[in-house]
Scaffold this motif. Structure first.
Motif, mmCIF file in Angstrom:
data_model
loop_
_atom_site.group_PDB
_atom_site.id
_atom_site.type_symbol
_atom_site.label_atom_id
_atom_site.label_comp_id
_atom_site.label_asym_id
_atom_site.label_seq_id
_atom_site.Cartn_x
_atom_site.Cartn_y
_atom_site.Cartn_z
ATOM 1 N N GLN A 162 0.784 -1.326 -0.091
ATOM 2 C CA GLN A 162 -0.096 -0.041 0.076
ATOM 3 C C GLN A 162 0.967 1.393 -0.050
ATOM 4 O O GLN A 162 0.364 2.397 -0.461
ATOM 5 N N LEU A 201 -8.086 -11.929 -2.129
ATOM 6 C CA LEU A 201 -7.700 -11.005 -0.924
ATOM 7 C C LEU A 201 -6.759 -11.556 -0.016
ATOM 8 O O LEU A 201 -7.032 -12.621 0.484
ATOM 9 N N CYS A 225 -14.508 -2.163 5.034
ATOM 10 C CA CYS A 225 -14.668 -3.804 4.287
ATOM 11 C C CYS A 225 -15.864 -4.331 4.608
ATOM 12 O O CYS A 225 -16.659 -5.108 4.072
ATOM 13 N N LEU A 272 -13.008 -7.449 -4.451
ATOM 14 C CA LEU A 272 -11.772 -6.695 -4.584
ATOM 15 C C LEU A 272 -12.008 -5.300 -4.438
ATOM 16 O O LEU A 272 -11.040 -4.515 -4.435
ATOM 17 N N VAL A 276 -10.250 -3.659 -1.217
ATOM 18 C CA VAL A 276 -8.959 -3.292 -1.546
ATOM 19 C C VAL A 276 -9.033 -1.976 -2.026
ATOM 20 O O VAL A 276 -7.953 -1.041 -1.438
ATOM 21 N N LEU A 302 -5.838 -4.816 3.494
ATOM 22 C CA LEU A 302 -6.363 -5.558 2.500
ATOM 23 C C LEU A 302 -5.711 -5.268 1.241
ATOM 24 O O LEU A 302 -5.745 -4.184 0.626
ATOM 25 N N THR A 303 -4.830 -6.370 0.609
ATOM 26 C CA THR A 303 -4.375 -6.011 -0.735
ATOM 27 C C THR A 303 -4.834 -7.102 -1.698
ATOM 28 O O THR A 303 -5.202 -8.395 -1.337
ATOM 29 N N GLU A 304 -4.399 -6.946 -2.815
ATOM 30 C CA GLU A 304 -4.833 -7.726 -3.835
ATOM 31 C C GLU A 304 -3.672 -9.055 -4.128
ATOM 32 O O GLU A 304 -2.745 -8.647 -4.464
ATOM 33 N N ARG A 345 -0.286 -7.550 -5.784
ATOM 34 C CA ARG A 345 0.770 -7.315 -4.803
ATOM 35 C C ARG A 345 2.210 -7.686 -5.043
ATOM 36 O O ARG A 345 2.436 -8.767 -5.612
#
Lengths: 534, 448
Positions: A103, A141, A154, A192, A195, A203-205, A209
């Motif tokens: 991020q 996720l 979220c 998603l 994200v 929360l990242t994809e 990532r």
């Protein structure tokens, strides 16, 4: 319209908006984490505390609606102290693992720390709470509970937007974690989006990532081409390569969201499948050639065919994958340069594609079916042209983003189209029909294009070119323009704006629209009025 | 003084409806149904100046008057029986011994605000209390006080009991409503207030058990009688929960404005400090509120105004007494542990601040603290206070901001010695130890 004063600036605020929105209208940023215009008010992050004249306690701007005579201070010493305090609290148990966090660069903790805090930590590192890291929670996720600031965006997204409630907050106090329910995972075609709305690196994809640092990415506004909804998107790209699609706010089409299928649809448009050079059929294989010879070859076949069989022996098929400008340019090219009225439209979706749902996803996987229809090309389609070919009335066929072999199968295709003298395929990726083509011309994919799509509700939205097409691929408008120049020996303006201008004059549904005038949120055509077709 | 709220002490088996009726029970409800309009009930409660006993001391009649008349949505009455403030144990005795007194208050309130459904929300641990209440509700239903057309008045009302799952925060009225609705007990943002958007999104009155217990007495005997008890601005009888280092801890019904000194020292009340020790400190209203030094405590009268004027709050009337051998650092650590444990985790300052304060307090008590930590405690507390959705953050901030400056010497001594000066003393009595009378002396419940 209540009059409010924020930091001394006056505003006639629309009724019902909150102070974050009102301040934004004056160009004043009120920092916030939990507030999101597409979700209910949580009021938990406490970052948007502001001072209201006459109210003893600081108030959260997100839950305060404008009222007549309200006087607001967003930069008073009390507010600044509260903002710095909230950031200090948020960072207490945060792992500060920015160097390895995906991020970094688009993280609201980083941004606001620099803008509103900038103090050294007063909390020893060894006392930080330990929570789950790199948890694969499903639907692509990845969850890092230590980075989470518990803003509940979220959980609210899954509660309120998809109504699937796959995530919840467990435990209490500083032991709180966002998590899935025991034994369950997130399984959701819109997962998603969380994200995008996660303000930090919690929360990242999974797919994105560690692929690219976000500060290297360039952002181009465009439209997703994966279905007839046509969600407004931003294309994030670097050196001619797309790394991700992000939904772009459009109140008319997709609000803040998009589906995961559309989000990943760009992958089909890059890689080995892309056509990079013009090719022609030579001794049973497709040999490469230059554009000049390709254009000359095509023009010569068209001219020859026209003189032998008449102009209507040349036909064209265009699919709903093409832009409004491409469709119109091909239609006009056929009429003006060739003199043929045989132009058919194809809007085809493979069996097994995701069906319409009650949110964004459309079963029609073409971004421009409505455009094709509005230009009158859907009434006479593949069957009509196939019939003409089989009866020997068409000898040369031009296919624009159209793959009849995939639709019909090889044997059926040969039964209908086997009698063609010359087949010209214009496409951006390898198609099954290509194997039967006499000429293949590589054209730009929609992320590389200026132009527009018309969505199923009639919203015409602007595409912008993110970068140049790969290899020797060229925008279809240029190719059509070059063919026309070759045939008519006149210069022709093939920019998207000028084609659109002519389209707006020629097609009643588009009357009064300009490409520039579409703006960020598009303009709507009347769906009941169809233009004239062949 | 006559026992009013705790008359079960004098009347055996008051929880039985026949006994309750024999002592005037449900006569106030009859009066409210047949002799008064809802507006008159609210006016009477306003005139009595009854103030909420749950801690916030908001005027009850005013609260009732906020409920919209002729609401299109149903109106709900919710009785807050989630008594969980450390140092407080009045509601539990009332529910055990005088459940009809609470139910009658609930019913009168329903009549006043035109509610046909009431919920009594009990803390998770109140199993016995819920059983007693359910028995009483069944009796009242059988006698026609609850259900359709109660007492032939054409007024319908149903009362339900609901037990929470054991969270302090669910005593906060909006968290209670969330919990009642089956959700996680998170306090809500206000506005909207429960009077317009309460249980299930409908107008709702939330009142404490003790508050509602006052109502039948006010209706039966009149506002003027009620105001003759205690001081003008906060009148009425009050159940005080006396705990800590006194010889006779327990529940005492006293008029508002009663001197704290007498409560602690009078032979028929607290009976003085345990072991004849010196008084060190008193928290007057349950663990959430600023602590008094002995000197301050001995001067204060126990009513909302007087305690506020002296720099604390009377809260629920949970009086916690600490004698000279109490380590104030340890005491604050215990309080911090509680609020850290009970913070719902919703708002950033509370979620992180309560935990940080507890960590600092552990360091201080165990001799690892620094002088900077003392100022830091105040700073953290200031950053928490008033900046959150509910007042749980303030409930730790207030003790911190009173313990540290008022007993700074003791805190500094911990830093200087790098240990707790009480820990190695034979005299040491931990704030949390069980070295005190084993039961809250209900039997010794007394009046002035």
């Amino acid at each position: 319209m209540p009059k409010v004063t924020i930091n001394g600036q006056q505003l006639d605020a629309p009724q019902g908006i909150n102070l974050i929105q009102a301040a934004e209208m004056l160009g004043i940023e009120i920092p916030h984490y939990c507030y999101h215009p597409g979700l209910s008010i949580a009021g938990n992050c406490r970052m948007c505390l502001v001072e209201l004249q006459g109210v003893p306690k600081l108030q959260i701007a997100c839950n305060t609606r404008v009222a007549e005579g309200m006087v607001v201070h967003t930069e008073s010493p009390r507010v600044k102290k509260a903002q710095a305090a909230v950031l200090e609290f948020l960072l207490l148990n945060h792992p500060i693992d920015c160097p390895v966090c995906d991020q970094a660069g688009e993280c609201k903790l980083q941004d606001y720390y620099m803008d509103y805090d900038r103090q050294p930590s007063r909390f020893p590192l060894g006392k930080k709470n330990k929570k789950g890291k790199a948890l694969d929670i499903g639907s692509g996720l990845m969850l890092d509970q230590e980075r989470c600031i518990l803003c509940a965006r979220c959980t609210r997204f899954f509660d309120e937007v998809t109504r699937t409630s796959e995530l919840a907050i467990f435990e209490r106090g500083d032991h709180c974690v966002v998590d899935t329910y025991p034994g369950r995972k997130v399984n959701n075609p819109y997962a998603l989006n969380v994200v995008d709305i996660c303000p930090v690196g919690a929360l990242t994809e999974k797919e994105f990532r560690f692929k690219m640092r976000v500060w290297y990415l360039h952002r181009t506004p465009s439209v997703c081409g994966a279905c007839a909804r046509g969600c407004s998107i931003d294309i994030d790209h670097h050196r001619g390569r797309i790394y991700r699609y992000k939904p772009r706010y459009n109140p008319n089409v997709n609000q803040w969201w998009m589906c995961d299928e559309g989000r990943h649809s760009f992958k089909l448009l890059q890689g080995e499948n892309r056509l990079l050079k013009p090719r022609y059929q030579a001794d049973g294989r497709l040999a490469t050639e230059g554009w000049d010879t390709a254009i000359a070859r095509a023009a010569e076949r068209i001219r020859g065919c026209a003189s032998q069989y008449g102009p209507n022996a040349i036909g064209a098929l265009v699919s709903a994958q093409a832009t409004n400008e491409e469709i119109f340019a091909l239609k006009r090219f056929m009429a003006r340069a060739v003199g043929s009225t045989v132009v058919g439209g194809v809007s085809w979706t493979p069996v097994g594609a995701s069906p319409d749902d009650n949110f964004l996803i459309r079963g029609d996987k073409n971004p421009n079916t409505a455009g094709l229809k509005a230009m009158g090309l859907l009434e006479n389609g593949l069957g009509w042209v196939a019939g003409l070919v089989r009866r020997g009335q068409i000898k040369v066929l031009i296919l624009l983003r159209c793959d009849p072999v995939r639709i019909l199968g090889e044997s059926e295709f040969m039964a209908w189209f086997g009698a063609l003298d010359h087949l010209i395929v214009l496409d951006c990726i390898a198609t099954q029909t290509m194997a039967f083509a006499n000429q293949v011309m590589p054209i730009a994919a929609y992320p590389e294009l200026d132009g527009s799509f018309t969505n199923f509700e009639g919203w015409v939205q602007r595409l912008r070119p993110a970068f140049d097409p790969p290899g020797e691929a060229r925008p279809a408008l240029e190719v059509i323009g070059a063919l026309e120049r070759e045939l008519l020996k006149v210069e022709w303006n093939y920019s998207a704006a000028s084609v659109f201008a002519e389209l707006a004059q020629a097609e009643p549904a588009f009357e009064g629209l300009t490409l520039e005038g579409l703006g960020a949120h598009g303009a709507r055509i009347a769906m009941s009025r169809n233009g004239s077709g062949p | 003084m006559e026992r009013i709220l705790s008359r079960w002490v004098d009347i055996p088996n008051l929880r039985d409806i026949e006994v309750y009726e024999a002592h005037g029970g449900y006569r106030a409800l009859r009066k409210a149904l047949f002799e008064m309009t809802p507006e008159e009930i609210i006016e009477e409660i306003k005139a009595s100046n009854l103030r909420g006993r749950g801690g916030a001391a908001f005027p009850t009649g005013v609260k009732w008057s906020f409920i919209p008349r002729n609401s299109e949505k149903p109106v709900y009455v919710v009785c807050n029986a989630d008594e969980s403030e450390p140092g407080t144990f009045a509601n539990r005795y009332q529910l055990e011994n005088d459940p009809h007194g609470v139910i009658e208050g609930v019913l009168i309130c329903c009549r006043a605000v035109n509610a046909h459904t009431a919920y009594i929300y009990l803390r998770g641990e109140f199993a016995l209390q819920k059983r007693r209440l359910d028995e009483a509700l069944a009796q009242a239903r059988a006698r026609g006080y609850i259900g359709r057309n109660i007492m032939g008045s054409n007024f319908d009302v149903e009362v339900y009991t609901h037990r929470g799952a054991g969270a302090y925060i669910c005593g906060e009225e909006t968290a209670l409503l969330e919990s009642l609705e089956g959700k996680r007990g998170y306090p809500r943002n206000r506005p909207p207030f429960p009077a317009t958007y309460g249980a299930f999104g409908c107008p709702t009155v939330v009142n404490n058990v003790e508050t509602l217990s006052n109502v039948p007495h006010i209706i039966a005997r009149g506002a003027q009688w009620y105001r003759s008890i205690g001081p003008e601005k906060s009148p009425g009888p009050k159940l005080f929960c006396l705990s800590g280092h006194v010889n006779r801890p327990g529940l005492y019904e006293l008029p508002m404005g009663f001197p704290l000194k007498d409560m602690i020292y009078r032979e028929d009340l607290g009976g003085g400090i345990l072991g004849g020790k010196k008084l060190k400190a008193v928290i007057p209203g349950g663990s959430s509120f600023p602590v008094f030094t002995a000197e301050e405590a001995l001067k204060v009268n126990m009513d909302f105004e007087s305690v506020r004027a002296a720099g604390s709050l009377m809260g629920t009337g949970g009086v916690i007494v600490m004698h000279e051998d109490t380590c104030m650092v340890d005491a604050l650590r215990t309080i911090a542990r509680f609020y850290h444990h009970e913070s719902c985790g919703q708002c950033t300052p509370c979620r992180e601040g309560c935990s940080w304060i507890e960590k600092l307090m552990i360091d201080l008590e165990e001799g690892r603290g620094t002088m900077e930590d003392l100022d830091r405690l105040i700073d953290i507390a200031s950053n928490m206070e008033g900046n959150t959705i509910c007042v749980l953050a303030d409930s730790l901030a207030m003790p911190v901001k009173s313990f540290v400056p008022k007993f700074r010497d003791e805190f500094e001594e911990h830093v200087r010695l790098k240990r707790c000066p009480f820990k190695f003393s034979a005299k040491f009595v931990s704030f949390t130890s069980s070295e005190r009378p084993s039961s809250h002396a209900v039997d010794g419940l007394s009046s002035s």
